[in-house]
Structures are given as structure tokens and as C-alpha cells.
Scaffold this motif. Structure first.
Motif: not given
Length: 487
Positions: A132, A93, A105-107, A128-129, A102-103, A123, A109-110
Motif C-alpha cells: 500500500v 498499525l 486504516t489501509l484504505q 500487505s502494508v 487495519k483494513k 509492521t 492511506i490509499k
């Protein structure tokens, strides 16, 4: 990083299958065991010593995520590209990544689909990061600080987010399942004892295992030459690279302008060379890196960021067109030569001591000191207005230098981070001695000048400077310019 595989034989098999090497090099095995047992660690290993593997393999042997804090986009991209080519679950990221990517990648992680996430300190601390990562459902095993010397070099006034990293582990654990362990490991090629102490304190390492290897490289030949005039400086470059026409190399400069001007001149005398600096677009920087790796460019004229973490084994020479500001920078940059074990040569050019014929080096040093002094004066004017307790974003809105002020207070031992976003002052603000802090910043500049002018073996000087006092006693490398003169 709780150990889920006790069978070392199986660990070795995984290592051999993914990386293709026969066995580990010292102290890779010991570091991997340390991280698998969730112990904190501080690792100082020479460039090319295989540091990345030491945290990548433990990440793949366990469930959960390891966060890798890395200073540069190019460094992150190179490592993640390599991991993905090996079909390994890693992502990165940074602020140049498109929003849609980015969305995704964040998903991931979740959903706990990643084992390694590369990101910068800045970062990591974006809301927002952070939201998560702090989620109770996201399992985090460890925090790796790659190129940890950047915390010391940049953490006070250039990238103050580094100074907040010590509060990250506690803040994460508070939101995770009971008995969660998050180990912290700091990796670098260059940290003297003082820098090691700073890294340990800022990261709040808990009884860390320390692995500290000598920086000495028997295949790396060190030379310093005086360039009496600007023209002489260019002539010395040509004399050096002419017999090395087919060899890959790097020329380090201090400024974007020098990078562009020197590149244009070298191209005019028919060298395949590119300029690299932070002012180029990300795409252009990647293009130059790839051309150099593929050897369609023989060398690159670059600022200090280039080459950090880039794995090119056959670099035969390194030139410093001007000397670096810091000895740690110097050691990092010359360390990019000769990673295949074959001989490599490092040449550093400097102006003659008086500065009468070429005052450029003295002017650069003077400018740096003036900028530091200006920054400290600004901080001194604002420092008494800072609330005794507060939140960093509120401070930043109130003061343009807010993050730097808080970073300097933390460096002076007068501020603690309650969490990565909230601070508390420890004492009365009027007792802080900023001039002493400023003076400590000037010491590394003096050390670099001492290295340039030393008459002793250059490797002996470096060993002493980086804490290897016993090894430095009576040490003579036999292959630096000073040893050659004395033989």
C-alpha cells in the motif's frame, strides 16, 4: 516535506491553535524549519524536550503522509490518542489491531486521508502494508524514526528489522512521482557520538542537520547505593519511598519475575502499586498505564518498556531495583522524573562488588554475556551457508536465525540492502571478524559499571559519556550523591 507555507507567522498560529502553547522552545523552531525544507536531521534532545511536536506540526502543514517508526505499541497509542483528541488525521498499525480496523486504516492511506501513520519497523515491512505504501498514488513526505536509540540497542540481535530501514527511502522514491523528496529524521533522548554515527549510517542520512542538546537536568538528583544483601535491597526501597508516600514514581526491574514478586511484596505492606511487563495482555498494560496516569496507583514496578513516551509531568522519583545494562537505558528511564521542572530523585541499587553476600547482579550480567556468546556462536556456525545474494523471507525459511545473521553482517559492514527485502554480501564471508563485533557489544556493559563505581560527579560522567566533553570539564552538579560527599 516540501514547504507549502512560507509564512512563519501562520505556522506559529497553527501551533498555538492546536497545541495551545505561546511559543516554541529551542530548537523546536529550527527543527520544524529543517523538516519543512525536506532536509534530513538527527535530533538528540532530553526526555520531555518536546520532540514529538517537531515532526507532528510539519506533517499537518503539508499534504501527504509522514511515516513515524516507533518501537512500542504503548508509545504509538499514547501519541495517536493525543492527536485524535485534537481532531488530527493520524492512525497506527500494529499486530494487536483487529483485521477490520487495519483494513480501514489501509484504505485511508490509499485515499491520502492521513497525515501521520505510526507503525513499528516490523509492521512497515509486512508485505500487505508495504504494498500500500509503495503505491505511486500514495504521497509520502517523510520518514521519522522515533526513539532512534532503539536501532542501536536492539537492531542487531533483538529486532533486526531496524537494520533494513536505510533501504526504505530509495525503494519508496523509485515508485513515486518524479522529483519526490522524502526526508528522514531520527529523534532520540540518548545517543552518544558512536550511536549517532550508527544511526546516521544505517538510515543513510544525507547531509543531516544535527541538533544535539545536553542531557543535563538540574532538577534531577542522582544517587547510587550498595545493597549488601537481598533484604537490604528491599529495606533501602522502603526507606526511600516512605517519606514520599503521596508522590508518583517508578521502580525499574530487569525481569518479569522480579516485577511480579516485588509488586506482591509492596502490596502486602500497603502500597498502591502495579506490575508491568511484556507478558501482560495489551488491555492489562493499558489499564496499568491509565491507573498510574490517573494516580490511582502511586507507582509501577516495571521492565524497561514502561514509560517510553508516556507524558506524566509530576513523577518525583525513579528507583532502579537493579542497575540497567546500558547507560542509554539509564538516562532514558531517569529522564521520566521531574518533567514539570520540579525536583526529582533517582536511586540506583547495586550489589556489593565482591558478590559474596548478594551475587544477583553478577549472575544477571554473566547470564547476559553467555546469551550473547551463544547467539554469536550459532551465527558463526551458519554464516558460511548464507548465499551471497538473496531475499530475506527465503533466508528466514532456510535458517531460523536468518534475520539476525543478516543483521549482524550488515553491522559488520559486510552486507548491503538492495531494497528492504533483498541483500547482497560485499566480500568473502570468511573475512568477517565476529569476535570483534561481539567485543563491541560488551563495551556498553563496562560503561554502565564504570558509572556505578565512579567517584566523580555523576552528571559529569554522563556528559562525557554522551559526547559533551567541553561542558563536562570541571563540571560539578552539586546535587548528586558524589558531589554531596565531596562538599
Amino acid at each position: 516535506m516540501n514547504q507549502s507555507l512560507n509564512n512563519w507567522e501562520k505556522i506559529v498560529q497553527t501551533f498555538q491553535h492546536i497545541w495551545g502553547y505561546e511559543d516554541f522552545r529551542y530548537p523546536q523552531k529550527e527543527i520544524i524549519q529543517c523538516l519543512l525544507e525536506s532536509q534530513d536531521a538527527l535530533i538528540v534532545m532530553p526526555t520531555g524536550g518536546g520532540k514529538s511536536l517537531c515532526f507532528q506540526l510539519p506533517a499537518l502543514l503539508n499534504e501527504g503522509l509522514i511515516l513515524v517508526i516507533s518501537p512500542l505499541v504503548a508509545l504509538m497509542e499514547n501519541q495517536v490518542y493525543d492527536l485524535k483528541n485534537r481532531q488530527l488525521p493520524a492512525e497506527l498499525l500494529h499486530n494487536e489491531i483487529p483485521r477490520d480496523q487495519k483494513k480501514i486504516t489501509l484504505q485511508k492511506i490509499k485515499n491520502n486521508q492521513l497525515r501521520l501513520l505510526y507503525l513499528s519497523p516490523e509492521t512497515l515491512l509486512i508485505n500487505s502494508v508495504w504494498q500500500v505504501l509503495v503505491s505511486p498514488d500514495v504521497k509520502i513526505n517523510g520518514l521519522i524514526l522515533d526513539e532512534a536509540h532503539c536501532l542501536v540497542q536492539w537492531g542487531e540481535t533483538f529486532r533486526p528489522a531496524y537494520r533494513r530501514l536505510g533501504a526504505v527511502r530509495t525503494a519508496l522514491i523509485e515508485q513515486k512521482a518524479p522529483h519526490t523528496k522524502i526526508a528522514i529524521a531520527a529523534f532520540t533522548a540518548t545517543a552518544n557520538p558512536q550511536s549517532q554515527g550508527i544511526i546516521e549510517r544505517v538510515l543513510q542520512l544525507e547531509n543531516p542537520q544535527i541538533f544535539c542538546l545536553s542531557p543535563y537536568r538540574s532538577n534531577l538528583n542522582l544517587n547510587v547505593k550498595i545493597a549488601w544483601t537481598p533484604r537490604c535491597r528491599r529495606d533501602l526501597i522502603l526507606q526511600f519511598i516512605k517519606p514520599r508516600k503521596r508522590q508518583s514514581g517508578l521502580i525499574y526491574v530487569r525481569s518479569r519475575r522480579d516485577s511480579e514478586i516485588l509488586t506482591q511484596w509492596l502490596q502486602s505492606v500497603n502500597y498502591k502499586v502495579g506490575a508491568y511487563h511484556a507478558g501482560l495482555s495489551p488491555q492489562k498494560r493499558r489499564e496499568i498505564e491509565n491507573k498510574w496516569l490517573e494516580e490511582s496507583l502511586q507507582f509501577v514496578v516495571c521492565t524497561s518498556a514502561f514509560g517510553l513516551g508516556i507524558n506524566k509531568a509530576n513523577v518525583r522519583w525513579i528507583i532502579h531495583f537493579q542497575s540497567p545494562y546500558l547507560l542509554s537505558e539509564y538516562l532514558q528511564e531517569i529522564g521520566r522524573g521531574g518533567r514539570d521542572g520540579n525536583p526529582a530523585h533517582a536511586l540506583t541499587l547495586m550489589s556489593e562488588p565482591t558478590g559474596w553476600l548478594d551475587p544477583s547482579d553478577q549472575q544477571r550480567d554473566k547470564y547476559l554475556k553467555q546469551q550473547l556468546q551463544k547467539q554469536y556462536q550459532q551465527v558463526k556456525q551458519l554464516i558460511k551457508q548464507i548465499p551471497k545474494q538473496g531475499e530475506i523471507n527465503a533466508i528466514t525459511q532456510q535458517f531460523t536465525q536468518g534475520k539476525i545473521i543478516l543483521s549482524l553482517l550488515h553491522s559488520a559492514g559486510q552486507l548491503e540492502w538492495i531494497d528492504p527485502f533483498n541483500y547482497r554480501l560485499k566480500t568473502n564471508i570468511s573475512t568477517i571478524n565476529l569476535s570483534q563485533l561481539q567485543s563491541s557489544q560488551n563495551e556498553p556493559l563496562k560503561q554502565m559499571r564504570q558509572y556505578l563505581y565512579t567517584k566523580k560527579c555523576r552528571w559529569q560522567f554522563l556528559l562525557e559519556a554522551f559526547g559533551f566533553k567541553e561542558e563536562a570539564k570541571e563540571f560539578k552538579c552539586g546535587h548528586c550523591d558524589n558531589c554531596h560527599r565531596q562538599s
